[in-house]
Scaffold this motif. Structure first.
Motif, PDB file in Angstrom:
ATOM      1  N   SER A  43      49.257  52.994 -26.211  1.00  0.00           N
ATOM      2  CA  SER A  43      48.369  53.324 -25.103  1.00  0.00           C
ATOM      3  C   SER A  43      48.942  54.501 -24.319  1.00  0.00           C
ATOM      4  O   SER A  43      50.155  54.593 -24.092  1.00  0.00           O
ATOM      5  N   LEU A  44      48.054  55.398 -23.873  1.00  0.00           N
ATOM      6  CA  LEU A  44      48.476  56.537 -23.067  1.00  0.00           C
ATOM      7  C   LEU A  44      48.730  56.149 -21.618  1.00  0.00           C
ATOM      8  O   LEU A  44      49.401  56.878 -20.889  1.00  0.00           O
ATOM      9  N   PHE A  45      48.201  55.018 -21.186  1.00  0.00           N
ATOM     10  CA  PHE A  45      48.332  54.612 -19.797  1.00  0.00           C
ATOM     11  C   PHE A  45      49.691  53.959 -19.557  1.00  0.00           C
ATOM     12  O   PHE A  45      50.171  53.179 -20.386  1.00  0.00           O
ATOM     13  N   PRO A  46      50.334  54.268 -18.416  1.00  0.00           N
ATOM     14  CA  PRO A  46      51.627  53.639 -18.100  1.00  0.00           C
ATOM     15  C   PRO A  46      51.452  52.145 -17.850  1.00  0.00           C
ATOM     16  O   PRO A  46      50.486  51.722 -17.213  1.00  0.00           O
ATOM     17  N   GLN A  47      52.382  51.349 -18.338  1.00  0.00           N
ATOM     18  CA  GLN A  47      52.301  49.896 -18.219  1.00  0.00           C
ATOM     19  C   GLN A  47      53.397  49.319 -17.326  1.00  0.00           C
ATOM     20  O   GLN A  47      53.646  48.123 -17.333  1.00  0.00           O
ATOM     21  N   MET A  48      54.060  50.185 -16.590  1.00  0.00           N
ATOM     22  CA  MET A  48      55.013  49.751 -15.572  1.00  0.00           C
ATOM     23  C   MET A  48      55.038  50.812 -14.481  1.00  0.00           C
ATOM     24  O   MET A  48      54.805  51.993 -14.746  1.00  0.00           O
ATOM     25  N   LEU A  49      55.272  50.365 -13.277  1.00  0.00           N
ATOM     26  CA  LEU A  49      55.235  51.252 -12.116  1.00  0.00           C
ATOM     27  C   LEU A  49      56.651  51.563 -11.657  1.00  0.00           C
ATOM     28  O   LEU A  49      57.456  50.647 -11.440  1.00  0.00           O
ATOM     29  N   TYR A  50      56.960  52.847 -11.534  1.00  0.00           N
ATOM     30  CA  TYR A  50      58.275  53.281 -11.047  1.00  0.00           C
ATOM     31  C   TYR A  50      58.186  53.543  -9.543  1.00  0.00           C
ATOM     32  O   TYR A  50      57.352  54.333  -9.096  1.00  0.00           O
ATOM     33  N   VAL A  51      59.052  52.884  -8.788  1.00  0.00           N
ATOM     34  CA  VAL A  51      59.033  52.965  -7.329  1.00  0.00           C
ATOM     35  C   VAL A  51      60.404  53.433  -6.852  1.00  0.00           C
ATOM     36  O   VAL A  51      61.440  52.938  -7.321  1.00  0.00           O
ATOM     37  N   GLU A  52      60.426  54.376  -5.927  1.00  0.00           N
ATOM     38  CA  GLU A  52      61.685  54.902  -5.397  1.00  0.00           C
ATOM     39  C   GLU A  52      61.921  54.495  -3.944  1.00  0.00           C
ATOM     40  O   GLU A  52      62.857  54.991  -3.316  1.00  0.00           O
ATOM     41  N   ARG A  53      61.095  53.585  -3.419  1.00  0.00           N
ATOM     42  CA  ARG A  53      61.203  53.197  -2.015  1.00  0.00           C
ATOM     43  C   ARG A  53      61.519  51.710  -1.909  1.00  0.00           C
ATOM     44  O   ARG A  53      60.850  50.869  -2.522  1.00  0.00           O
ATOM     45  N   PRO A  54      62.533  51.322  -1.110  1.00  0.00           N
ATOM     46  CA  PRO A  54      62.845  49.898  -0.949  1.00  0.00           C
ATOM     47  C   PRO A  54      61.733  49.102  -0.278  1.00  0.00           C
ATOM     48  O   PRO A  54      61.501  47.946  -0.633  1.00  0.00           O
ATOM     49  N   ASP A  55      61.012  49.710   0.690  1.00  0.00           N
ATOM     50  CA  ASP A  55      59.956  48.962   1.366  1.00  0.00           C
ATOM     51  C   ASP A  55      58.795  48.659   0.425  1.00  0.00           C
ATOM     52  O   ASP A  55      58.227  47.563   0.459  1.00  0.00           O
ATOM     53  N   SER A  56      58.431  49.605  -0.430  1.00  0.00           N
ATOM     54  CA  SER A  56      57.369  49.345  -1.411  1.00  0.00           C
ATOM     55  C   SER A  56      57.804  48.285  -2.411  1.00  0.00           C
ATOM     56  O   SER A  56      57.000  47.437  -2.819  1.00  0.00           O
ATOM     57  N   THR A  57      59.073  48.312  -2.802  1.00  0.00           N
ATOM     58  CA  THR A  57      59.586  47.314  -3.743  1.00  0.00           C
ATOM     59  C   THR A  57      59.524  45.922  -3.140  1.00  0.00           C
ATOM     60  O   THR A  57      59.135  44.952  -3.803  1.00  0.00           O
ATOM     61  N   ALA A  58      59.915  45.788  -1.865  1.00  0.00           N
ATOM     62  CA  ALA A  58      59.851  44.493  -1.195  1.00  0.00           C
ATOM     63  C   ALA A  58      58.410  43.993  -1.096  1.00  0.00           C
ATOM     64  O   ALA A  58      58.144  42.792  -1.258  1.00  0.00           O
ATOM     65  N   ALA A  59      57.463  44.911  -0.863  1.00  0.00           N
ATOM     66  CA  ALA A  59      56.059  44.517  -0.796  1.00  0.00           C
ATOM     67  C   ALA A  59      55.570  43.997  -2.143  1.00  0.00           C
ATOM     68  O   ALA A  59      54.828  43.005  -2.214  1.00  0.00           O
ATOM     69  N   HIS A  60      55.974  44.639  -3.233  1.00  0.00           N
ATOM     70  CA  HIS A  60      55.579  44.168  -4.566  1.00  0.00           C
ATOM     71  C   HIS A  60      56.187  42.799  -4.872  1.00  0.00           C
ATOM     72  O   HIS A  60      55.546  41.956  -5.516  1.00  0.00           O
ATOM     73  N   LEU A  61      57.423  42.571  -4.438  1.00  0.00           N
ATOM     74  CA  LEU A  61      58.035  41.259  -4.648  1.00  0.00           C
ATOM     75  C   LEU A  61      57.257  40.170  -3.911  1.00  0.00           C
ATOM     76  O   LEU A  61      57.042  39.070  -4.447  1.00  0.00           O
ATOM     77  N   MET A  62      56.806  40.459  -2.694  1.00  0.00           N
ATOM     78  CA  MET A  62      56.065  39.478  -1.919  1.00  0.00           C
ATOM     79  C   MET A  62      54.659  39.259  -2.464  1.00  0.00           C
ATOM     80  O   MET A  62      53.972  38.326  -2.048  1.00  0.00           O
ATOM     81  N   GLU A  63      54.217  40.102  -3.381  1.00  0.00           N
ATOM     82  CA  GLU A  63      52.933  39.908  -4.048  1.00  0.00           C
ATOM     83  C   GLU A  63      53.092  39.201  -5.390  1.00  0.00           C
ATOM     84  O   GLU A  63      52.135  39.110  -6.159  1.00  0.00           O
ATOM     85  N   GLY A  64      54.307  38.722  -5.693  1.00  0.00           N
ATOM     86  CA  GLY A  64      54.520  37.925  -6.889  1.00  0.00           C
ATOM     87  C   GLY A  64      54.926  38.698  -8.114  1.00  0.00           C
ATOM     88  O   GLY A  64      54.920  38.133  -9.221  1.00  0.00           O
ATOM     89  N   ARG A  65      55.289  39.949  -7.967  1.00  0.00           N
ATOM     90  CA  ARG A  65      55.659  40.747  -9.137  1.00  0.00           C
ATOM     91  C   ARG A  65      57.168  40.693  -9.379  1.00  0.00           C
ATOM     92  O   ARG A  65      57.934  40.260  -8.538  1.00  0.00           O
ATOM     93  N   VAL A  66      57.568  41.165 -10.539  1.00  0.00           N
ATOM     94  CA  VAL A  66      58.964  41.163 -10.964  1.00  0.00           C
ATOM     95  C   VAL A  66      59.499  42.590 -10.871  1.00  0.00           C
ATOM     96  O   VAL A  66      58.791  43.551 -11.208  1.00  0.00           O
ATOM     97  N   VAL A  67      60.738  42.738 -10.430  1.00  0.00           N
ATOM     98  CA  VAL A  67      61.355  44.045 -10.237  1.00  0.00           C
ATOM     99  C   VAL A  67      62.594  44.146 -11.112  1.00  0.00           C
ATOM    100  O   VAL A  67      63.389  43.201 -11.199  1.00  0.00           O
TER     101      VAL A  67
END
Length: 479
Positions: free
Chosen positions: A223-247
């Motif tokens: 697939s040409l579409f990315p299947q994982m999101l790269y994040v460079e910010r700690p606050d965005s990472t914490a928000a994704h964790l609180m939404e049930g995602r894995v980091v």
């Protein structure tokens, strides 16, 4: 005959003779000049410290290990050293691995034990702003290349006992540390187990870059579409964790990897939550519109010029015909040429030093753009179309999604040349079919459109005020 796995082989067993153990450790590093030794006496027994000069902090080694050993008059070795991280090696192989991680090996004559004390050197890097996720308001802290420091940045924003950390070491020849983070009370454990299983299948002997690990985590490699999101910010990472995602945090990388992902996650930025809700909604729609422009605008232009002149107003038709009169190539060749030139300029600007890159951008944009029109290689309208397409693609927050949009536009341009608007419609149909079928760790990629959930669509597209957003999120979970 194979020995039991819990017993070391003869060559790796620890001897009671200090000189024998020291000689075997030297041989494991092929007598490298980087292996240093320092002898001492402890309670009348001869001892030696072995360490790798490039991996240890010499001041820490001298103050926390050597000085206490020389000044000690009684007590066990573990009670003498003021070091938190200490362990006893099971065999010489484990001792060598510990030295590679920045630990010093403490050997005593007459003792069949090697104590490893952590005196590893750390290269301090100041926390700076993320280069790819800059914001007008909000936190300006970005991740660094050290996974432990990145973990501290996340803990500063997410002080929750349910935050779980799992550590893995990948790569046989040059181990790379990987941290897996998730919220135990929110994350789906089936997804966590599947991600761990994918991590453990990495059998590379030497890991050149974090991408070598992450590329094997994708469910659909074609697939040409990315299947994982790269994040460079700690606050965005914490928000994704609180939404049930894995980091995932990979040592040596200044970004966090978010799993699983959906298509609309790539168009949300931290600034959306720092401005008024209607401003955030407007810019989010603008980013989604930029995807349509980046994929479809060159194809629509090629379809009109090649097959559907009748859809244009008469005044615009004459102007367009005049610009195409002296161009010897069909519009597909024009578009391919301009996109290639644009990509070459972009790649050159990335590789060159910043002062030269800025000059190149100005010269390339003005000189090349004007001269190709003067030479009759490209029409002025095509210059406008490709420029709008480039600006639209640059407004996409995710670099990986930006590359996917560029690649998808090429086959769509060919379909527009051959079949006109019918080819564009057929191409977009295939695109939506692929998005509807794609999954990342069991999560539909095009959610909430597939499966269709109207309540979730509103929260994905519109940045509601806080109270409305909370109520909508509760309704979505109830559904």
């Amino acid at each position: 005959m194979n020995l039991p796995q819990d017993l070391p082989q003869d060559g790796a067993r620890i001897s009671v003779e200090m000189n024998t153990n020291r000689q075997k450790l030297f041989e494991r590093f092929h007598s490298s000049d980087d292996v240093r030794t320092r002898e001492f006496r402890l309670h009348g027994a001869q001892g030696a410290i072995l360490y790798l000069n490039a991996a240890v902090d010499r001041a820490k080694l001298q103050n926390d290990v050597l000085k206490p050993l020389l000044q000690s008059t009684e007590g066990e070795l573990q009670d003498i050293l003021p070091i938190l991280d200490m362990e006893t090696a099971a065999d010489l192989e484990a001792a060598a691995d510990g030295m590679l991680q920045g630990k010093c090996a403490i050997l005593l004559d007459g003792s069949a034990a090697i104590v490893l004390a952590d005196v590893s050197a750390t290269i301090e890097r100041s926390i700076t702003e993320s280069q790819n996720e800059q914001v007008i308001r909000g936190s300006h802290e970005g991740f660094v290349d050290d996974a432990d420091m990145n973990m501290q940045l996340i803990h500063r924003r997410l002080k929750n006992p349910n935050l779980i950390e799992r550590n893995f070491t990948l790569g046989a020849k040059s181990p790379v540390a990987v941290k897996l983070l998730y919220m135990s009370d929110i994350a789906e454990m089936t997804i966590v187990d599947e991600i761990i299983a994918k991590l453990m299948t990495n059998e590379a002997v030497f890991i050149k870059s974090p991408g070598q690990i992450l590329n094997r985590m994708e469910n659909s490699r074609w697939s040409l579409f990315p299947q994982m999101l790269y994040v460079e910010r700690p606050d965005s990472t914490a928000a994704h964790l609180m939404e049930g995602r894995v980091v995932l945090l990979v040592d040596g990388s200044s970004f966090a990897v978010i799993l699983p992902v959906t298509f609309f996650m790539f168009f949300q930025v931290a600034d959306d939550f720092n401005v008024r809700w209607w401003n955030g909604t407007f810019f989010r729609f603008l980013r989604l519109l930029s995807v349509v422009i980046g994929i479809g605008l060159p194809s629509v232009y090629i379809a009109i010029v090649s097959n559907h002149f009748e859809v244009l107003p008469i005044d615009l038709l004459f102007s367009l015909k005049a610009s195409l009169e002296n161009v010897p190539f069909n519009p597909l060749i024009e578009a391919m040429f301009m996109i290639t030139v644009l990509e070459l300029l972009r790649e050159a600007a990335i590789r060159l030093p910043k002062p030269i890159a800025s000059t190149l951008s100005i010269v390339g944009g003005l000189v090349i753009g004007s001269e190709v029109v003067s030479a009759g290689l490209v029409s002025t309208t095509m210059i406008v179309v490709i420029s709008l397409t480039a600006v639209a693609s640059f407004s996409i927050p995710s670099h990986e999604m930006r590359l996917a949009v560029r690649l998808i536009s090429f086959p769509l341009m060919v379909a527009a040349l051959l079949l006109g608007f019918a080819g564009i419609g057929f191409g977009f149909s295939l695109l939506f079919m692929h998005l509807s079928k794609l999954e990342t760790f069991g999560v539909p990629y095009f959610y909430p459109f597939t499966p269709f959930e109207p309540r979730r669509i509103l929260t994905a597209l519109i940045q509601f005020p806080k109270r409305m957003f909370s109520r909508s999120a509760k309704d979505g979970r109830a559904s």
